[in-house]
Scaffold this motif. Structure first.
Motif, PDB file in Angstrom:
ATOM      1  N   ASP A   1      11.967   8.294  -5.921  1.00 17.48           N
ATOM      2  CA  ASP A   1      11.406   8.390  -4.688  1.00 17.48           C
ATOM      3  C   ASP A   1      10.350   7.622  -4.530  1.00 17.48           C
ATOM      4  OD1 ASP A   1      13.180  10.348  -4.129  1.00 17.48           O
ATOM      5  OD2 ASP A   1      12.018  12.160  -4.683  1.00 17.48           O
ATOM      6  N   TYR A   2       9.665   7.104  -5.698  1.00 17.74           N
ATOM      7  CA  TYR A   2       8.437   6.400  -5.653  1.00 17.74           C
ATOM      8  C   TYR A   2       8.912   4.895  -5.753  1.00 17.74           C
ATOM      9  CZ  TYR A   2       5.384  10.265  -5.827  1.00 17.74           C
ATOM     10  OH  TYR A   2       4.483  11.534  -5.340  1.00 17.74           O
ATOM     11  N   SER A   3       9.967   4.428  -5.515  1.00 18.06           N
ATOM     12  CA  SER A   3      10.601   2.980  -5.776  1.00 18.06           C
ATOM     13  C   SER A   3       9.930   1.968  -5.023  1.00 18.06           C
ATOM     14  CB  SER A   3      12.115   2.995  -5.542  1.00 18.06           C
ATOM     15  OG  SER A   3      12.756   1.867  -5.737  1.00 18.06           O
ATOM     16  N   THR A   4       9.781   2.201  -3.412  1.00 16.29           N
ATOM     17  CA  THR A   4       9.298   1.550  -2.653  1.00 16.29           C
ATOM     18  C   THR A   4       7.694   1.351  -2.823  1.00 16.29           C
ATOM     19  OG1 THR A   4      10.983   1.658  -0.950  1.00 16.29           O
ATOM     20  CG2 THR A   4       9.063   0.757  -0.025  1.00 16.29           C
ATOM     21  N   LEU A   5       7.044   2.494  -2.890  1.00 16.46           N
ATOM     22  CA  LEU A   5       5.767   2.515  -2.926  1.00 16.46           C
ATOM     23  C   LEU A   5       5.177   1.866  -4.311  1.00 16.46           C
ATOM     24  CD1 LEU A   5       2.970   3.441  -2.172  1.00 16.46           C
ATOM     25  CD2 LEU A   5       3.408   5.512  -3.400  1.00 16.46           C
TER      26      LEU A   5
ATOM     27  N   ARG B   1       6.438  -0.596  -5.751  1.00 16.08           N
ATOM     28  CA  ARG B   1       6.683  -2.051  -5.608  1.00 16.08           C
ATOM     29  C   ARG B   1       5.760  -2.593  -4.928  1.00 16.08           C
ATOM     30  NH1 ARG B   1      11.678  -0.296  -7.224  1.00 16.08           N
ATOM     31  NH2 ARG B   1      13.275  -1.583  -8.072  1.00 16.08           N
ATOM     32  N   VAL B   2       5.184  -2.071  -3.792  1.00 13.34           N
ATOM     33  CA  VAL B   2       3.884  -2.553  -3.148  1.00 13.34           C
ATOM     34  C   VAL B   2       2.757  -2.592  -4.044  1.00 13.34           C
ATOM     35  CG1 VAL B   2       2.469  -1.949  -1.087  1.00 13.34           C
ATOM     36  CG2 VAL B   2       5.351  -1.779  -0.941  1.00 13.34           C
ATOM     37  N   VAL B   3       2.324  -1.298  -4.542  1.00  9.24           N
ATOM     38  CA  VAL B   3       1.246  -1.061  -5.536  1.00  9.24           C
ATOM     39  C   VAL B   3       1.186  -2.114  -6.529  1.00  9.24           C
ATOM     40  CG1 VAL B   3      -0.064   0.585  -6.896  1.00  9.24           C
ATOM     41  CG2 VAL B   3       0.875   1.289  -4.658  1.00  9.24           C
ATOM     42  N   LEU B   4       1.989  -2.044  -7.384  1.00  8.89           N
ATOM     43  CA  LEU B   4       1.988  -2.825  -8.341  1.00  8.89           C
ATOM     44  C   LEU B   4       2.402  -4.336  -8.073  1.00  8.89           C
ATOM     45  CD1 LEU B   4       4.850  -0.493 -10.499  1.00  8.89           C
ATOM     46  CD2 LEU B   4       2.198  -0.660 -10.841  1.00  8.89           C
ATOM     47  N   SER B   5       2.920  -4.558  -7.242  1.00  8.02           N
ATOM     48  CA  SER B   5       2.996  -6.035  -6.803  1.00  8.02           C
ATOM     49  C   SER B   5       1.608  -6.641  -6.433  1.00  8.02           C
ATOM     50  CB  SER B   5       4.071  -6.481  -5.637  1.00  8.02           C
ATOM     51  OG  SER B   5       5.339  -6.208  -6.223  1.00  8.02           O
ATOM     52  N   ALA B   6       0.981  -5.782  -5.719  1.00  6.47           N
ATOM     53  CA  ALA B   6      -0.398  -5.984  -5.148  1.00  6.47           C
ATOM     54  C   ALA B   6      -1.412  -6.139  -6.433  1.00  6.47           C
ATOM     55  CB  ALA B   6      -0.954  -4.846  -4.098  1.00  6.47           C
TER      56      ALA B   6
ATOM     57  N   LEU C   1      15.196  -7.714   2.553  1.00  3.64           N
ATOM     58  CA  LEU C   1      14.448  -7.618   3.822  1.00  3.64           C
ATOM     59  C   LEU C   1      13.320  -6.579   4.034  1.00  3.64           C
ATOM     60  CD1 LEU C   1      17.942  -8.416   5.892  1.00  3.64           C
ATOM     61  CD2 LEU C   1      15.977 -10.076   4.969  1.00  3.64           C
ATOM     62  N   ASP C   2      13.737  -5.428   3.657  1.00  2.00           N
ATOM     63  CA  ASP C   2      12.557  -4.423   3.408  1.00  2.00           C
ATOM     64  C   ASP C   2      11.373  -4.770   2.870  1.00  2.00           C
ATOM     65  OD1 ASP C   2      14.249  -2.761   5.391  1.00  2.00           O
ATOM     66  OD2 ASP C   2      15.092  -1.373   3.811  1.00  2.00           O
ATOM     67  N   LEU C   3      11.602  -5.542   1.610  1.00  2.00           N
ATOM     68  CA  LEU C   3      10.549  -5.807   0.913  1.00  2.00           C
ATOM     69  C   LEU C   3       9.634  -6.630   1.428  1.00  2.00           C
ATOM     70  CD1 LEU C   3      11.832  -6.151  -2.784  1.00  2.00           C
ATOM     71  CD2 LEU C   3      10.255  -4.619  -2.038  1.00  2.00           C
ATOM     72  N   LYS C   4      10.391  -7.916   2.175  1.00  2.00           N
ATOM     73  CA  LYS C   4       9.607  -8.763   2.912  1.00  2.00           C
ATOM     74  C   LYS C   4       8.810  -8.375   4.022  1.00  2.00           C
ATOM     75  CE  LYS C   4      10.496 -12.815   5.835  1.00  2.00           C
ATOM     76  NZ  LYS C   4      11.552 -13.798   6.461  1.00  2.00           N
ATOM     77  N   GLU C   5       9.554  -7.432   4.808  1.00  2.00           N
ATOM     78  CA  GLU C   5       8.758  -6.633   5.911  1.00  2.00           C
ATOM     79  C   GLU C   5       7.544  -6.041   5.471  1.00  2.00           C
ATOM     80  OE1 GLU C   5       7.111  -4.108   8.547  1.00  2.00           O
ATOM     81  OE2 GLU C   5       8.607  -3.281   7.100  1.00  2.00           O
ATOM     82  N   SER C   6       7.780  -5.155   4.341  1.00  2.00           N
ATOM     83  CA  SER C   6       6.696  -4.339   3.744  1.00  2.00           C
ATOM     84  C   SER C   6       5.353  -5.301   3.343  1.00  2.00           C
ATOM     85  CB  SER C   6       6.884  -3.601   2.724  1.00  2.00           C
ATOM     86  OG  SER C   6       7.968  -2.388   3.332  1.00  2.00           O
ATOM     87  N   PHE C   7       5.864  -6.561   2.542  1.00  2.00           N
ATOM     88  CA  PHE C   7       4.888  -7.061   1.880  1.00  2.00           C
ATOM     89  C   PHE C   7       4.196  -8.056   2.983  1.00  2.00           C
ATOM     90  CE2 PHE C   7       6.702  -7.330  -2.622  1.00  2.00           C
ATOM     91  CZ  PHE C   7       6.391  -6.012  -2.768  1.00  2.00           C
ATOM     92  N   GLN C   8       4.847  -8.554   3.891  1.00  2.00           N
ATOM     93  CA  GLN C   8       4.247  -9.157   5.143  1.00  2.00           C
ATOM     94  C   GLN C   8       3.258  -8.443   5.922  1.00  2.00           C
ATOM     95  OE1 GLN C   8       7.501 -10.942   7.212  1.00  2.00           O
ATOM     96  NE2 GLN C   8       7.373 -12.975   5.981  1.00  2.00           N
TER      97      GLN C   8
END
Length: 235
Positions: free
Chosen positions: A188-192, A194-199, A221-228
């Motif tokens: 469930d925390y997969s996307t979150l 990735r955002v937090v840890l990449s930042a 594509l979802d990663l790109k949108e979130s990261f941008q």
């Protein structure tokens, strides 16, 4: 082909199907590195077919390639013996730029590590815990051994069930700042995660090209949108 080691964040597009092998030729994909999950691809193709199609794709690719052949214990989708996996890693050695090897299985396929290391290929040493959070104390005790092998990245993909576990994972950046981390959550925390840890500085972030390679994995594509949107990468 040069591995994009100089980039602070490397977006990895995971390919797990026959369709993904073909679609990876499209240059618009927002990725820096193609991961071929051979243990998944072999669900659709015979070994002979998979070798032929993958070699054809790898010879014509426009991006550097990462080869992953996951064991069942760490989320692999087909049962392969250690000797079978070693043989596959060796067959594809001339065609790929990097390899993902499981730390907990490394003693069984150490000759693969030696081959890729001596050949100057990039090496990811990984640990996966798909059904639980990682025993961080046990992992930290093994870090000196891992560091002796001089991997280019240390990858942890673990099940995260709450924010406390995500916070515990982030502490690795501050406790061991010199390690080239690739950290991510499963579930469930997969996307979150990735955002937090990449930042915070996780060097590799994985998304799928064709279908999720792990529970909750977002698409590239979802990663790109979130990261941008969050300013982690430029538009």
């Amino acid at each position: 082909m040069n591995f994009p080691i100089e980039k602070s964040l490397i977006i990895v597009g995971s390919i797990s199907t026959r369709y993904g092998i073909k679609s990876a030729f499209e240059n618009h994909l927002p990725i820096d590195l193609l991961e071929y999950r051979l243990d998944s691809i072999l669900l659709e193709l015979s070994l002979k077919e998979a070798i032929a199609e993958l070699r054809g794709a790898l010879c014509c690719r426009s991006l550097p390639a990462l080869l992953t052949i996951r064991s069942k214990k760490e989320g692999g989708l087909i049962e392969l013996s250690d000797s079978e996996r070693s043989d596959l890693f060796e067959r594809f050695y001339p065609f790929v730029d990097s390899v993902d090897l499981e730390w907990q299985q490394l003693s069984k396929i150490f000759k693969v590590y030696s081959l890729y290391k001596k050949g100057g290929k990039k090496i990811i040493l990984s640990i996966h815990t798909l059904d639980r959070f990682l025993d961080l104390d046990g992992f930290v005790s093994s870090l000196p051994q891992i560091q002796q092998l001089e991997p280019d990245f240390v990858k942890l993909a673990v099940k995260i069930e709450n924010l406390s576990q995500l916070k515990a994972l982030t502490n690795l950046f501050f406790s061991f700042p010199d390690i080239p981390w690739a950290l991510m959550g499963i579930g469930d925390y997969s996307t979150l995660s990735r955002v937090v840890l990449s930042a915070l500085g996780s060097r590799l972030v994985y998304g799928y090209v064709d279908k999720p390679a792990a529970l909750g994995q977002p698409s590239v594509l979802d990663l790109k949108e979130s990261f941008q949107r969050l300013g982690i990468i430029k538009k």
